[in-house]
Scaffold this motif. Structure first.
Motif: not given
Length: 254
Positions: A208-210, A201-204, A250-253, A192-196
């Motif tokens: 993820r796109e593939l 995650w950005a590195r993969i 992270l890919l699994k999640a 509710e206060h701040v996004p993470f």
């Protein structure tokens, strides 16, 4: 000795009294403006406040090198918080430095300021009182949590609440399995206060796109309904800097 732009860019960071931080910085930029009056030789640039939480002086030096490169494209006031609750003697210390560059036109030198605050022992409990006034009013605040885990102590909660975004890096987690779960829990509590944003995650993103492209067409998307199991395999690297385990989780999640 008063702060000067030459002293801040030409050598080691200058130590200043904690209570005089804002006064010293204001005095510095006023003197720079007077010296450059008419010539516009120097411009102070700040688009955001970047707070960086680290747990050692070595990490702070590494971050300083990153900030120097970062300010070339993203001018900011950078504040490095060095929290060492087990260190002795207890106390607070502060240093200031500046990062300057010449733009392509070469007409005007652009400078950003960096403030490093070291908190040792019980003094870590005063970090929020020191840091909050240093956030530049009216500009976004980004908090980069550069630690082997995301488990913010009580004194960091107010810092989190003023942040517009929190950056973490699960590649640095010592135990990604448990630490990612803890990060997800904290992110839900603070949503509710701040996004993470997890830099790992950005590195993969290419991976993820593939994977997503495999199911882009109408012909292949129908196979999604028939998937019963997904298996991930990765090569375990060597050393503490290997981030592939966390990326696989992270890919699994995702």
């Amino acid at each position: 000795m008063p702060l000067t732009l030459e002293s801040l860019t030409g050598g080691e960071p200058r130590e200043v009294e904690i209570g005089d931080l804002e006064k010293e910085l204001s005095s510095l930029w006023r003197s720079v403006a007077r010296e450059a009056e008419g010539s516009e030789a120097v411009t102070r640039a700040t688009a955001l406040t970047l707070l960086v939480y680290v747990e050692s002086e070595e990490a702070a030096r590494e971050v300083g090198n990153v900030i120097s490169a970062l300010t070339e494209q993203n001018p900011c006031r950078a504040v490095i918080l060095i929290a060492q609750p087990e260190a002795k003697p207890a106390g607070l210390r502060a240093w200031v430095s500046a990062h300057c560059r010449l733009p392509a036109s070469g007409r005007r030198q652009v400078c950003c300021e960096q403030i490093s605050i070291s908190a040792r022992g019980e003094a870590v409990r005063d970090l929020d009182n020191v840091v909050l006034p240093l956030a530049v009013s009216g500009l976004p605040v980004y908090l980069w949590w550069r630690s082997a885990r995301f488990d913010p102590p009580d004194y960091a909660h107010q810092i989190l609440r003023i942040s517009n975004r929190v950056l973490v890096d699960s590649a640095r987690f010592g135990d990604p399995d448990s630490e990612l779960s803890a990060l997800a829990r904290h992110a839900r509590e603070l949503s509710e206060h701040v996004p993470f944003l997890d830099l790992n995650w950005a590195r993969i993103t290419p991976w993820r796109e593939l994977i997503a492209q495999c199911f882009d067409s109408a012909e292949t998307s129908s196979y999604l309904d028939d998937l019963a199991e997904v298996r991930l395999e990765w090569e375990q690297g060597q050393g503490a800097d290997d981030d592939r385990w966390a990326q696989a989780l992270l890919l699994k999640a995702g």
